[in-house]
Design an enzyme around this catalytic site. Structure first.
Site, mmCIF file in Angstrom:
data_model
loop_
_atom_site.group_PDB
_atom_site.id
_atom_site.type_symbol
_atom_site.label_atom_id
_atom_site.label_comp_id
_atom_site.label_asym_id
_atom_site.label_seq_id
_atom_site.Cartn_x
_atom_site.Cartn_y
_atom_site.Cartn_z
ATOM 1 N N CYS A 112 0.836 -1.200 0.000
ATOM 2 C CA CYS A 112 0.000 0.000 0.000
ATOM 3 C C CYS A 112 0.871 1.251 0.000
ATOM 4 O O CYS A 112 1.681 1.436 0.917
ATOM 5 C CB CYS A 112 -0.922 0.007 1.216
ATOM 6 S SG CYS A 112 -1.938 1.500 1.336
ATOM 7 N N CYS A 148 -0.992 7.283 6.415
ATOM 8 C CA CYS A 148 -2.317 7.432 7.009
ATOM 9 C C CYS A 148 -2.344 6.679 8.337
ATOM 10 O O CYS A 148 -1.465 5.865 8.619
ATOM 11 C CB CYS A 148 -3.411 6.940 6.054
ATOM 12 S SG CYS A 148 -3.831 5.194 6.196
ATOM 13 N N CYS A 168 -8.127 2.821 -0.720
ATOM 14 C CA CYS A 168 -7.771 2.087 0.490
ATOM 15 C C CYS A 168 -7.994 0.598 0.221
ATOM 16 O O CYS A 168 -9.084 0.199 -0.197
ATOM 17 C CB CYS A 168 -8.619 2.549 1.668
ATOM 18 S SG CYS A 168 -8.405 1.538 3.153
ATOM 19 N N GLN A 228 -21.413 -3.851 12.277
ATOM 20 C CA GLN A 228 -20.020 -4.287 12.176
ATOM 21 C C GLN A 228 -19.503 -4.134 10.746
ATOM 22 O O GLN A 228 -20.205 -4.428 9.776
ATOM 23 C CB GLN A 228 -19.895 -5.750 12.610
ATOM 24 C CG GLN A 228 -20.172 -5.991 14.087
ATOM 25 C CD GLN A 228 -18.999 -5.596 14.976
ATOM 26 O OE1 GLN A 228 -18.024 -4.997 14.547
ATOM 27 N NE2 GLN A 228 -19.108 -5.929 16.258
ATOM 28 N N TYR A 279 -26.807 -2.235 24.413
ATOM 29 C CA TYR A 279 -26.041 -1.601 23.318
ATOM 30 C C TYR A 279 -26.361 -2.353 22.021
ATOM 31 O O TYR A 279 -25.471 -2.744 21.270
ATOM 32 C CB TYR A 279 -24.537 -1.647 23.566
ATOM 33 C CG TYR A 279 -24.053 -1.164 24.910
ATOM 34 C CD1 TYR A 279 -23.739 0.181 25.125
ATOM 35 C CD2 TYR A 279 -23.872 -2.045 25.963
ATOM 36 C CE1 TYR A 279 -23.267 0.618 26.366
ATOM 37 C CE2 TYR A 279 -23.410 -1.622 27.205
ATOM 38 C CZ TYR A 279 -23.112 -0.289 27.397
ATOM 39 O OH TYR A 279 -22.637 0.131 28.616
ATOM 40 N N ASP A 281 -22.604 -5.382 24.339
ATOM 41 C CA ASP A 281 -21.659 -5.062 23.256
ATOM 42 C C ASP A 281 -21.369 -3.565 23.314
ATOM 43 O O ASP A 281 -21.826 -2.789 22.473
ATOM 44 C CB ASP A 281 -22.270 -5.459 21.905
ATOM 45 C CG ASP A 281 -21.295 -5.261 20.744
ATOM 46 O OD1 ASP A 281 -20.096 -5.030 21.013
ATOM 47 O OD2 ASP A 281 -21.739 -5.320 19.586
ATOM 48 N N CYS A 296 -14.715 -4.528 21.507
ATOM 49 C CA CYS A 296 -13.687 -4.157 20.541
ATOM 50 C C CYS A 296 -12.441 -3.613 21.243
ATOM 51 O O CYS A 296 -11.533 -3.098 20.595
ATOM 52 C CB CYS A 296 -14.223 -3.131 19.542
ATOM 53 S SG CYS A 296 -14.818 -1.602 20.301
#
Length: 448
Positions: free
Chosen positions: A71, A77, A158, A281, A309, A378, A405
């Protein structure tokens, strides 16, 4: 050791922020874009009391984990952190991050199941949020923020995004120039267009276009119309108004410009409506694998399930066929409406959704005498607040299944629950974000 020293350093570990780490004369030295096993000449750029930061001056002996970076934006970035190592090495590192969080932060010793990797490491993201900027010479472009800054690095494509996203953003920028739409300057708090926001249904292929701007203008309407004409996959265009001087992307007001304000997709065999503000997600197949594991932990057959959540209801609805009843709580009104639509579309008359903060919803349900058999949580990266955890513990479900996460806050919250009647029995990491430092995990807690 002083700034600008050049030292020989062997990289022996990776941090959960993506840097390699080695030790020199008892001091930890953090070096980005290195791999375990690298032997380097390290240029020291900053020295603190007990650790230092450096950069690679020369690669003396590369690690066997190294692969060629593919990349051109890597290192510029703030997105990917692991494009210089193999995916197998990345999974080993992420599995270690989760284990370390629970053992070190939580002081817990659950059974750690093997990490579940993603079926694809490229083109997997169904969501794109790109800031729009103007260079010093007046050139309009879009891209991503550089790491730890709000300087926008130009990115034309990207590799984590589907190819069509690059085509759409290129067309939008072309039209911004053609229509002479001013772009937002964060420092001066002036200009109109702030972000380009895209969502794509993994299975449906439907795309939603959301333009984030300080106000509505005729030129933005023309931009949306032309973009939808050029790309028939776009089901609708929404204008999100964000007038505030903030780094929060979305504002509170939305205007549907053309078409439908939501797209649909399939998640765990359920058709799902997704609006711009709904949590969904970003890696659909990997999320389905995670939700299957959550269901395996929850054992929802014939039980009352509370889903905190809940977003657009994807987790609770994935278990609704087995559960006796599902109650979901979410603070974002648009997401609650999506959840209700999703339940109705699937014919789930045993599922209901309420608009409330997770902590307040749990407290209210407790006061009403609701005693769920299973609670699913979550939370966002910051984890659960104590009101939520306390209400969950007082409702005394047989099981709590936590999806997170952020392994650090999950370990913290599981430690709290372990001190209030629960034991963290099993943990499994899931890689929903290949080539980045982020990792999801799902945890089974049982009442002692």
């Amino acid at each position: 050791m002083e700034k600008n020293d050049v030292i020989r350093l062997e990289i022996t570990g990776l941090t959960n922020e993506g840097s390699g780490v080695g030790r020199y004369e008892g001091m930890a030295v953090f070096v980005p874009m290195t791999a375990v096993g690298d032997v380097i000449l390290c240029h020291i750029v900053k020295v603190l009391k007990s650790y230092a930061f450096g950069r690679v001056e020369e690669m003396l002996s590369p690690s066997a984990d190294r692969v060629k970076n593919d990349c051109p934006s890597y290192g510029k970035c703030g997105g990917c952190s692991f494009r210089h190592i193999s995916y197998e090495a990345e999974l080993r590192a992420k599995e270690g991050f989760v284990r370390d969080a629970f053992e070190r932060i939580g002081g817990l010793s659950p059974e750690f199941l093997p990490i579940c990797g993603s079926e694809s490491t490229e083109g997997y993201r169904n969501k794109l949020q790109m800031p729009v900027a103007k260079s010093d010479i007046g050139e309009v472009y879009c891209g991503f923020y550089s790491e730890r800054s709000h300087r926008v690095t130009p990115v034309k494509k990207c590799l984590l995004q589907p190819d069509i996203f690059a085509d759409i953003t290129a067309f939008v920028i072309q039209q911004v120039k053609k229509l002479k739409i001013s772009v937002y300057n964060e420092h001066k708090h002036e200009g109109v267009l702030r972000h380009i926001f895209l969502r794509k249904g993994h299975y449906s292929g439907e795309i939603a276009l959301c333009l984030v701007a300080r106000r509505k203008t005729p030129e933005l309407c023309k931009l949306a119309k032309e973009t939808m004409r050029r790309f028939p996959e776009i089901k609708g265009a929404v204008l999100n108004i964000n007038k505030e001087k903030t780094n929060v992307i979305l504002g509170s007001d939305e205007i549907t410009l053309f078409g439908e304000p939501v797209i649909t997709d399939t998640m765990c065999e359920n058709e799902i409506s997704i609006s711009p503000k709904s949590f969904y997600q970003v890696n659909t197949p990997a999320a389905e694998a995670l939700y299957r594991q959550a269901a395996d932990f929850a054992e929802p057959q014939g039980k009352l399930l509370l889903d905190l959540y809940c977003g657009a209801g994807t987790i609770g609805l994935s278990m609704a066929k087995q559960a006796k009843r599902v109650i979901g709580a979410e603070i974002v009104p648009e997401a609650v409406e999506n959840a209700k639509e999703n339940a109705a579309r699937g014919g789930y008359d045993n599922a209901e959704f309420i608009c409330a903060d997770a902590g307040q919803a749990a407290k209210t349900l407790l006061q009403q005498g609701s005693r769920p058999d299973v609670i699913i949580v979550d939370p966002p990266r910051k984890g659960c607040d104590e009101m939520t955890l306390s209400a969950c513990a007082k409702m005394a479900p047989e099981r709590i299944v936590m999806i997170s996460c952020n392994a650090a806050t999950a370990a913290r919250d599981c430690k709290w629950l372990s001190e209030h009647g629960y034991k963290a029995e099993k943990v499994r990491a899931f890689d929903l974000f290949p080539r980045t430092t982020h990792t999801e995990c799902v945890i089974l807690l049982k009442r002692c």
